[in-house]
Design a protein around this motif. Structure first.
Motif, PDB file in Angstrom:
ATOM      1  N   UNK A 163      -8.418  -2.687   4.245  1.00 24.89           N
ATOM      2  CA  UNK A 163      -7.696  -3.112   5.439  1.00 24.89           C
ATOM      3  C   UNK A 163      -6.665  -2.082   5.877  1.00 24.89           C
ATOM      4  N   UNK A 164      -5.869  -1.606   4.934  1.00 26.20           N
ATOM      5  CA  UNK A 164      -4.812  -0.666   5.265  1.00 26.20           C
ATOM      6  C   UNK A 164      -5.367   0.634   5.840  1.00 26.20           C
ATOM      7  N   UNK A 165      -6.356   1.213   5.187  1.00 28.93           N
ATOM      8  CA  UNK A 165      -6.893   2.486   5.668  1.00 28.93           C
ATOM      9  C   UNK A 165      -7.664   2.310   6.969  1.00 28.93           C
ATOM     10  N   UNK A 166      -8.330   1.160   7.160  1.00 26.63           N
ATOM     11  CA  UNK A 166      -9.045   0.893   8.409  1.00 26.63           C
ATOM     12  C   UNK A 166      -8.069   0.866   9.584  1.00 26.63           C
ATOM     13  N   UNK A 167      -6.998   0.105   9.432  1.00 26.30           N
ATOM     14  CA  UNK A 167      -6.017  -0.036  10.511  1.00 26.30           C
ATOM     15  C   UNK A 167      -5.262   1.270  10.742  1.00 26.30           C
ATOM     16  N   UNK A 203     -13.157   6.941   6.023  1.00 25.53           N
ATOM     17  CA  UNK A 203     -13.576   7.185   4.628  1.00 25.53           C
ATOM     18  C   UNK A 203     -12.590   8.056   3.849  1.00 25.53           C
ATOM     19  N   UNK A 204     -12.027   9.060   4.513  1.00 24.26           N
ATOM     20  CA  UNK A 204     -11.062   9.929   3.836  1.00 24.26           C
ATOM     21  C   UNK A 204      -9.801   9.142   3.483  1.00 24.26           C
ATOM     22  N   UNK A 205      -9.349   8.299   4.403  1.00 19.68           N
ATOM     23  CA  UNK A 205      -8.151   7.505   4.147  1.00 19.68           C
ATOM     24  C   UNK A 205      -8.385   6.517   3.012  1.00 19.68           C
ATOM     25  N   UNK A 206      -9.571   5.905   2.975  1.00 16.78           N
ATOM     26  CA  UNK A 206      -9.850   4.912   1.942  1.00 16.78           C
ATOM     27  C   UNK A 206      -9.905   5.547   0.552  1.00 16.78           C
ATOM     28  N   UNK A 207     -10.486   6.732   0.466  1.00 16.77           N
ATOM     29  CA  UNK A 207     -10.575   7.427  -0.827  1.00 16.77           C
ATOM     30  C   UNK A 207      -9.185   7.718  -1.380  1.00 16.77           C
ATOM     31  N   UNK A 208      -8.236   7.963  -0.509  1.00 17.11           N
ATOM     32  CA  UNK A 208      -6.861   8.219  -0.943  1.00 17.11           C
ATOM     33  C   UNK A 208      -6.124   6.901  -1.194  1.00 17.11           C
ATOM     34  N   UNK A 209      -6.319   5.923  -0.309  1.00 14.24           N
ATOM     35  CA  UNK A 209      -5.569   4.666  -0.392  1.00 14.24           C
ATOM     36  C   UNK A 209      -5.919   3.838  -1.623  1.00 14.24           C
ATOM     37  N   UNK A 210      -7.176   3.804  -2.007  1.00 11.34           N
ATOM     38  CA  UNK A 210      -7.584   2.940  -3.114  1.00 11.34           C
ATOM     39  C   UNK A 210      -6.865   3.273  -4.421  1.00 11.34           C
ATOM     40  N   UNK A 211      -6.907   4.515  -4.898  1.00  7.66           N
ATOM     41  CA  UNK A 211      -6.202   4.778  -6.161  1.00  7.66           C
ATOM     42  C   UNK A 211      -4.687   4.642  -6.046  1.00  7.66           C
ATOM     43  N   UNK A 212      -4.136   4.960  -4.875  1.00  7.96           N
ATOM     44  CA  UNK A 212      -2.690   4.801  -4.700  1.00  7.96           C
ATOM     45  C   UNK A 212      -2.320   3.333  -4.860  1.00  7.96           C
ATOM     46  N   UNK A 213      -3.032   2.463  -4.169  1.00  5.94           N
ATOM     47  CA  UNK A 213      -2.730   1.033  -4.260  1.00  5.94           C
ATOM     48  C   UNK A 213      -2.984   0.520  -5.672  1.00  5.94           C
ATOM     49  N   UNK A 234      -5.955   4.444   9.830  1.00  4.10           N
ATOM     50  CA  UNK A 234      -6.764   5.561  10.313  1.00  4.10           C
ATOM     51  C   UNK A 234      -7.151   5.357  11.771  1.00  4.10           C
ATOM     52  N   UNK A 235      -7.362   4.098  12.181  1.00  2.00           N
ATOM     53  CA  UNK A 235      -7.654   3.825  13.592  1.00  2.00           C
ATOM     54  C   UNK A 235      -6.478   4.162  14.485  1.00  2.00           C
ATOM     55  N   UNK A 236      -5.279   3.784  14.068  1.00  2.00           N
ATOM     56  CA  UNK A 236      -4.081   4.072  14.857  1.00  2.00           C
ATOM     57  C   UNK A 236      -3.838   5.573  14.943  1.00  2.00           C
ATOM     58  N   UNK A 237      -3.919   6.261  13.820  1.00  2.00           N
ATOM     59  CA  UNK A 237      -3.661   7.700  13.809  1.00  2.00           C
ATOM     60  C   UNK A 237      -4.731   8.453  14.601  1.00  2.00           C
ATOM     61  N   UNK A 238      -5.980   8.038  14.479  1.00  2.00           N
ATOM     62  CA  UNK A 238      -7.050   8.677  15.251  1.00  2.00           C
ATOM     63  C   UNK A 238      -6.807   8.463  16.737  1.00  2.00           C
ATOM     64  N   UNK A 239      -6.408   7.268  17.130  1.00  2.00           N
ATOM     65  CA  UNK A 239      -6.108   6.994  18.532  1.00  2.00           C
ATOM     66  C   UNK A 239      -4.947   7.851  19.029  1.00  2.00           C
ATOM     67  N   UNK A 240      -3.894   7.953  18.217  1.00  2.00           N
ATOM     68  CA  UNK A 240      -2.744   8.765  18.628  1.00  2.00           C
ATOM     69  C   UNK A 240      -3.120  10.242  18.770  1.00  2.00           C
ATOM     70  N   UNK A 241      -4.020  10.722  17.918  1.00  2.00           N
ATOM     71  CA  UNK A 241      -4.422  12.127  17.973  1.00  2.00           C
ATOM     72  C   UNK A 241      -5.435  12.421  19.068  1.00  2.00           C
TER      73      UNK A 241
END
Length: 75
Positions: free
Chosen positions: A18-22, A48-58, A24-31
């Motif tokens: 959920x976190x990486x989906x939301x 996918x890049x955000x999720x790979x980073x977010x999962x182990x962090x969480x 990454x969507x916001x950041x992609x839109x802003x960019x």
């Protein structure tokens, strides 16, 4: 149902999705703005890049954050 011993793994998976989906969507839109390649860049590149980073962090950080938040609460 999933055995209770997998709670942290399931929690980290759901929260990071959920976190990486939301985010990454916001950041992609802003960019990029809402361009013709927005969804492609968001769902195939950024998410996918955000999720790979977010999962182990969480997975590793949530127990410490929970303890810290608990220490801030009145007894």
């Amino acid at each position: 149902m999933i055995p209770k011993r997998f709670y942290r793994l399931v929690f980290a998976g759901i929260m990071s999705l959920f976190m990486s989906f939301i985010m990454s969507g916001i950041i992609t839109f802003l960019n990029l703005g809402f361009s013709s390649s927005f969804f492609e860049q968001w769902l195939l590149e950024a998410f996918p890049k955000a999720w790979v980073v977010a999962f182990p962090i969480i997975f590793f950080i949530v127990p410490y954050v929970a303890k810290f938040a608990e220490s801030l609460m009145k007894k």
